[in-house]
Design a protein around this motif. Structure first.
Motif, PDB file in Angstrom:
ATOM      1  N   MET A   1       0.824  -1.214   0.000  1.00 11.31           N
ATOM      2  CA  MET A   1       0.000   0.000   0.000  1.00 11.31           C
ATOM      3  C   MET A   1       0.852   1.255   0.000  1.00 11.31           C
ATOM      4  SD  MET A   1      -3.012   1.071   2.667  1.00 11.31           S
ATOM      5  CE  MET A   1      -3.655   2.731   2.759  1.00 11.31           C
ATOM      6  N   ARG A   2       2.088   1.147   0.443  1.00  9.11           N
ATOM      7  CA  ARG A   2       2.919   2.343   0.598  1.00  9.11           C
ATOM      8  C   ARG A   2       3.101   3.097  -0.717  1.00  9.11           C
ATOM      9  NH1 ARG A   2       5.300   2.744   5.461  1.00  9.11           N
ATOM     10  NH2 ARG A   2       5.204   0.911   6.808  1.00  9.11           N
ATOM     11  N   LEU A   3       3.206   2.402  -1.827  1.00  7.57           N
ATOM     12  CA  LEU A   3       3.324   3.052  -3.129  1.00  7.57           C
ATOM     13  C   LEU A   3       2.025   2.960  -3.916  1.00  7.57           C
ATOM     14  CD1 LEU A   3       5.053   4.437  -5.294  1.00  7.57           C
ATOM     15  CD2 LEU A   3       5.779   2.159  -6.066  1.00  7.57           C
ATOM     16  N   ALA A   4       1.372   1.827  -3.862  1.00  6.10           N
ATOM     17  CA  ALA A   4       0.188   1.594  -4.695  1.00  6.10           C
ATOM     18  C   ALA A   4      -0.926   2.587  -4.408  1.00  6.10           C
ATOM     19  CB  ALA A   4      -0.319   0.170  -4.483  1.00  6.10           C
ATOM     20  N   VAL A   5      -1.065   3.038  -3.173  1.00  7.25           N
ATOM     21  CA  VAL A   5      -2.157   3.940  -2.848  1.00  7.25           C
ATOM     22  C   VAL A   5      -1.958   5.327  -3.444  1.00  7.25           C
ATOM     23  CG1 VAL A   5      -1.201   4.858  -0.681  1.00  7.25           C
ATOM     24  CG2 VAL A   5      -3.688   4.615  -0.952  1.00  7.25           C
ATOM     25  N   TYR A   6      -0.719   5.697  -3.748  1.00  4.04           N
ATOM     26  CA  TYR A   6      -0.449   7.036  -4.282  1.00  4.04           C
ATOM     27  C   TYR A   6      -0.488   7.080  -5.810  1.00  4.04           C
ATOM     28  CZ  TYR A   6       1.073   8.118   0.456  1.00  4.04           C
ATOM     29  OH  TYR A   6       1.117   8.296   1.821  1.00  4.04           O
ATOM     30  N   LEU A   7      -0.224   5.965  -6.473  1.00  8.25           N
ATOM     31  CA  LEU A   7      -0.154   5.973  -7.931  1.00  8.25           C
ATOM     32  C   LEU A   7      -1.475   6.370  -8.596  1.00  8.25           C
ATOM     33  CD1 LEU A   7       2.124   2.890  -8.684  1.00  8.25           C
ATOM     34  CD2 LEU A   7       2.693   5.318  -8.821  1.00  8.25           C
ATOM     35  N   PRO A   8      -2.640   5.907  -8.108  1.00 10.63           N
ATOM     36  CA  PRO A   8      -3.884   6.363  -8.741  1.00 10.63           C
ATOM     37  C   PRO A   8      -4.094   7.873  -8.675  1.00 10.63           C
ATOM     38  CG  PRO A   8      -4.302   4.396  -7.458  1.00 10.63           C
ATOM     39  CD  PRO A   8      -2.908   4.828  -7.129  1.00 10.63           C
ATOM     40  N   LEU A   9      -3.398   8.542  -7.764  1.00  9.69           N
ATOM     41  CA  LEU A   9      -3.491   9.998  -7.692  1.00  9.69           C
ATOM     42  C   LEU A   9      -2.601  10.670  -8.724  1.00  9.69           C
ATOM     43  CD1 LEU A   9      -3.382  10.366  -3.802  1.00  9.69           C
ATOM     44  CD2 LEU A   9      -5.404  10.422  -5.276  1.00  9.69           C
ATOM     45  N   LEU A  10      -1.645   9.913  -9.280  1.00  5.17           N
ATOM     46  CA  LEU A  10      -0.707  10.468 -10.260  1.00  5.17           C
ATOM     47  C   LEU A  10      -1.070  10.109 -11.694  1.00  5.17           C
ATOM     48  CD1 LEU A  10       2.668   9.743  -8.400  1.00  5.17           C
ATOM     49  CD2 LEU A  10       1.332  11.863  -8.414  1.00  5.17           C
ATOM     50  N   PHE A  11      -1.759   8.989 -11.901  1.00  7.17           N
ATOM     51  CA  PHE A  11      -2.107   8.563 -13.248  1.00  7.17           C
ATOM     52  C   PHE A  11      -2.942   9.599 -14.014  1.00  7.17           C
ATOM     53  CE2 PHE A  11      -1.538   3.912 -11.897  1.00  7.17           C
ATOM     54  CZ  PHE A  11      -0.267   3.874 -12.451  1.00  7.17           C
ATOM     55  N   PRO A  12      -3.817  10.396 -13.362  1.00  9.28           N
ATOM     56  CA  PRO A  12      -4.541  11.423 -14.118  1.00  9.28           C
ATOM     57  C   PRO A  12      -3.634  12.424 -14.833  1.00  9.28           C
ATOM     58  CG  PRO A  12      -5.649  11.034 -12.054  1.00  9.28           C
ATOM     59  CD  PRO A  12      -4.381  10.241 -11.992  1.00  9.28           C
ATOM     60  N   LEU A  13      -2.404  12.619 -14.334  1.00  6.07           N
ATOM     61  CA  LEU A  13      -1.478  13.500 -15.035  1.00  6.07           C
ATOM     62  C   LEU A  13      -1.118  12.927 -16.404  1.00  6.07           C
ATOM     63  CD1 LEU A  13       0.895  14.428 -12.061  1.00  6.07           C
ATOM     64  CD2 LEU A  13      -0.813  15.896 -13.155  1.00  6.07           C
ATOM     65  N   LEU A  14      -0.894  11.621 -16.464  1.00  6.19           N
ATOM     66  CA  LEU A  14      -0.617  10.968 -17.746  1.00  6.19           C
ATOM     67  C   LEU A  14      -1.831  11.064 -18.670  1.00  6.19           C
ATOM     68  CD1 LEU A  14       1.214   7.712 -16.536  1.00  6.19           C
ATOM     69  CD2 LEU A  14       2.252   9.788 -17.463  1.00  6.19           C
ATOM     70  N   VAL A 294      -5.000  -2.297 -10.885  1.00  4.18           N
ATOM     71  CA  VAL A 294      -4.109  -3.147 -10.095  1.00  4.18           C
ATOM     72  C   VAL A 294      -3.665  -2.423  -8.827  1.00  4.18           C
ATOM     73  CG1 VAL A 294      -1.832  -4.230 -10.058  1.00  4.18           C
ATOM     74  CG2 VAL A 294      -3.337  -4.541 -12.037  1.00  4.18           C
ATOM     75  N   CYS A 295      -3.278  -1.155  -8.967  1.00  5.59           N
ATOM     76  CA  CYS A 295      -2.825  -0.397  -7.800  1.00  5.59           C
ATOM     77  C   CYS A 295      -3.944  -0.211  -6.787  1.00  5.59           C
ATOM     78  CB  CYS A 295      -2.274   0.961  -8.244  1.00  5.59           C
ATOM     79  SG  CYS A 295      -0.711   0.874  -9.141  1.00  5.59           S
ATOM     80  N   SER A 296      -5.143   0.067  -7.264  1.00  8.26           N
ATOM     81  CA  SER A 296      -6.269   0.262  -6.352  1.00  8.26           C
ATOM     82  C   SER A 296      -6.580  -1.025  -5.588  1.00  8.26           C
ATOM     83  CB  SER A 296      -7.501   0.722  -7.134  1.00  8.26           C
ATOM     84  OG  SER A 296      -7.267   1.969  -7.761  1.00  8.26           O
ATOM     85  N   LEU A 297      -6.590  -2.139  -6.306  1.00  7.03           N
ATOM     86  CA  LEU A 297      -6.861  -3.415  -5.650  1.00  7.03           C
ATOM     87  C   LEU A 297      -5.760  -3.782  -4.661  1.00  7.03           C
ATOM     88  CD1 LEU A 297      -8.241  -5.480  -8.665  1.00  7.03           C
ATOM     89  CD2 LEU A 297      -9.541  -4.584  -6.719  1.00  7.03           C
TER      90      LEU A 297
END
Length: 315
Positions: A1-14, A294-297
């Motif tokens: 969770m330490r990284l996976a929980v933050y990635l969905p907050l960054l994907f909208p930039l892509l 995947v990150c959210s799950l």
């Protein structure tokens, strides 16, 4: 969770960076669906990530930990979110939920108003001709939807271009384009980073209607001429009044009269060969959505594991 929980907050930039290239390079119908699904999924995943961070902070509160029979020592050791991050996530989530609820209420009211207005228009036919020298044409969703065209617009276009105009407006109603625009507006309200996707969908729905009109007329140049002449006629006459907030028209206006939209880009697209789907942007979009899922799950699974581990000492 330490990284996976933050990635969905960054994907909208892509997604925001890729929104316009996807709108230009993919077939409009596919682009509309893909951008709408992407915006909705990314907004939901971002909200879920904020909720997980907020919950991770909530279980640090002694009263909450006691109610859940959780070990605060294990939570402090393994919790990936600092309390300040959890508080910020809770604040952002509250603002997003409130703003989205407000936007949803406005959209529902606008749709009800559009249905009522469509039902109140004179005559039983789908097409309503309004005696008005100002050039105007738009479609209003309803039961059934109606197409409103002013005499000024009919005068500005020749009979072949009338066919293109009506085919464009019928495509808006038949394909329910207002729903695609509404969903992306809601997603952009929940996550402002997704606004480029909402802008792109407003464009691709018009391109979708353009291509549908070109298919119905059998002449892409005819539709391009109709759009160009309608834009010039509207600029000259500057129609007074206010469109219903759910109206969509040949010039791409939705909710506002401030500008006719990216008409030159649409005309250029119609004068070019028929659009074809390209595998690279499609594959990139699918990859981002898959990574988000995947990150959210994984984040949800890790948070569940943290709670289970924290309950262990008290069993």
């Amino acid at each position: 969770m330490r990284l996976a929980v933050y990635l969905p907050l960054l994907f909208p930039l892509l997604a925001a960076a890729a929104a316009r290239p996807m709108a230009e390079r993919l077939e409009p119908r596919l682009a509309t669906w893909l951008l709408t699904v992407s915006a909705t999924a990314l907004a939901a995943a971002g909200s879920a990530a904020l909720a997980l961070l907020a919950l991770a902070g909530a279980v640090r509160i002694p009263l909450v930990a006691d109610l859940g029979h959780l070990s605060q020592r294990i939570i402090r050791r393994d919790d990936p979110a600092a309390l300040s991050i959890a508080l910020l996530a809770a604040l952002l989530l509250t603002v997003a939920v409130a703003a989205t609820a407000r936007m949803l209420w406005r959209r529902v009211r606008a749709l009800i108003g559009a249905v009522t207005e469509a039902a109140c228009l004179p005559g039983p036919d789908q097409l309503v001709v309004r005696d008005d020298p100002a050039a105007e044409a738009f479609a209003i969703p309803g039961l059934p939807g109606r197409i409103v065209v002013s005499t000024g617009m009919l005068t500005a276009l020749d009979p072949d271009e009338h066919q293109a105009l009506l085919a464009h407006e019928r495509a808006h109603l038949r394909c329910h384009h207002y729903l695609f625009v509404t969903f992306t507006q809601l997603a952009a309200t929940a996550n402002p980073l997704l606004r480029p996707l909402a802008t792109a969908v407003a464009y691709t729905t018009e391109r979708w209607a353009d291509e549908s009109a070109a298919l119905a007329c059998g002449d892409r140049h005819q539709v391009a001429r109709a759009i160009g002449k309608a834009a010039l006629a509207t600029t000259r006459t500057r129609p007074p009044g206010r469109l219903t907030t759910m109206a969509m028209g040949l010039l791409g206006r939705f909710h506002t009269r401030r500008a006719p939209g990216p008409v030159p880009r649409r005309v250029a697209a119609l004068l070019a060969p028929c659009p074809r789907n390209r595998p690279l942007p499609l594959a990139a979009a699918v990859a981002v959505l898959a990574a988000t899922a995947v990150c959210s799950l994984e984040a949800a699974y890790d948070f569940h594991g943290l709670l289970e581990l924290a309950r262990t000492p008290r069993r």
